[in-house]
Design an enzyme around this catalytic site. Structure first.
Site, short mmCIF file in Angstrom:
data_model
loop_
_atom_site.label_atom_id
_atom_site.label_comp_id
_atom_site.label_asym_id
_atom_site.label_seq_id
_atom_site.Cartn_x
_atom_site.Cartn_y
_atom_site.Cartn_z
N LYS A 1 0.86 -1.19 0.00
CA LYS A 1 0.00 0.00 0.00
C LYS A 1 0.89 1.24 0.00
CE LYS A 1 -2.15 1.62 3.76
NZ LYS A 1 -1.91 3.08 3.80
N LYS B 1 -7.33 7.71 -0.35
CA LYS B 1 -8.60 8.03 0.34
C LYS B 1 -9.35 9.09 -0.46
CE LYS B 1 -6.94 6.65 4.88
NZ LYS B 1 -5.50 6.46 4.58
O1 O7M Z 1 0.96 0.43 10.84
P1 O7M Z 1 0.96 1.96 10.82
O2 O7M Z 1 0.14 2.53 11.91
O3 O7M Z 1 2.33 2.55 10.75
O4 O7M Z 1 0.32 2.40 9.43
C1 O7M Z 1 -1.02 2.19 9.13
C2 O7M Z 1 -1.32 2.63 7.72
O5 O7M Z 1 -2.70 2.44 7.47
C3 O7M Z 1 -1.03 4.09 7.44
O6 O7M Z 1 -0.68 4.21 6.07
C4 O7M Z 1 -2.36 4.76 7.66
O7 O7M Z 1 -2.51 5.94 6.90
C5 O7M Z 1 -3.33 3.68 7.18
N1 O7M Z 1 -4.64 3.69 7.81
C6 O7M Z 1 -4.78 3.72 9.17
O8 O7M Z 1 -3.80 3.64 9.91
N2 O7M Z 1 -6.02 3.82 9.72
C7 O7M Z 1 -7.16 3.85 8.98
O9 O7M Z 1 -8.24 3.91 9.53
C8 O7M Z 1 -7.04 3.76 7.59
C9 O7M Z 1 -5.79 3.62 7.03
C10 O7M Z 1 -5.75 3.25 5.66
O10 O7M Z 1 -4.91 2.56 5.15
O11 O7M Z 1 -6.79 3.60 4.96
C11 O7M Z 1 -6.92 3.10 3.70
#
Ligand code: O7M
Length: 211
Positions: free
Chosen positions: A31, A60
């Protein structure tokens, strides 16, 4: 088996490619979001293409249908395989993202509820449920739901049935992969992997935990 999706939120092209290469044997998709794309441009998709893993554009997307269409066309033309969109802008706007994705033989996922503490301010009280319904009626390929609230994933699963649920929030945000992996189709992990001393080893460890 629950998929493991690497959230590649680093700001340097070389570092991104090297982490992705190290993790590639243990992950099912990558991602990429604003942090990396704003730092490197959409061409990062070509740099990651050799790994032959699905590339998910986490933009998003949340605009009027015409602007959503322009954004999604740019995403798929750059070589991404999937896009993530918000549903709160309405069914017409979300459906545009789904239609462009499907035209390119790609996928579109709708955010139903986010993982951070403040997400409860607006997503609770029935909104997440309505967004899940919108994801179903818009023929989206799946939803994003919070690993930090497994009980909410269970509730949203009742609405989306067999549609894919991808879930961020394990590790750095406190979600427990063991609990969440049983409930979803894929867990999204960022910092716990890319900030590790050995990202490849950490990705392998996460890949062993999933059910
Ligand atoms: O594991 P992290 O916390 O370092 O990263 C999590 C990733 O997921 C980061 O790219 C966030 O922007 C994304 N994300 C969330 O953490 N929470 C959400 O509710 C949604 C997303 C996301 O990926 O939405 C598509």
């Amino acid at each position: 088996m629950t998929e493991l999706i690497l959230s590649l939120d680093v700001l340097d092209r070389k570092q991104a490619v090297s982490i992705a290469e190290a993790c590639a044997p243990f992950i099912d998709a990558i991602k990429v979001g604003y942090p990396l794309v704003l730092a490197t441009g959409l061409t990062i998709a070509s740099d990651l293409a050799d790994l032959a893993l699905p590339l998910i554009a986490d933009f998003k997307v949340a605009d009027i249908p015409n602007t959503n269409r322009l954004i999604c066309e740019a995403v798929f033309s750059a070589g991404f395989d999937a896009v993530i969109a918000h549903g709160f802008v309405g069914a017409d706007a979300a459906r545009t993202c789904v239609e462009v994705a499907h035209k390119h033989s790609g996928a579109a996922y709708i955010v139903t509820e986010m993982s951070h503490p403040g997400a409860t301010e607006f997503f609770h009280g029935g909104v997440a449920e309505r967004l899940a319904e919108l994801a179903v009626s818009s023929r989206a390929d799946g939803i994003i739901a919070p690993a930090t609230r497994p009980e909410r994933i269970t509730r949203l699963r009742e609405i989306v049935g067999s549609k894919a649920i991808y879930s961020p929030g394990v590790g750095a945000q406190g979600g427990d992969i063991d609990t969440v992996a049983r409930l979803v189709d894929g867990v999204i992990v960022g910092r716990s992997i890319y900030e590790a001393e050995d990202p490849g080893a950490e990705a392998e460890r996460f890949s062993r935990i999933r059910r």
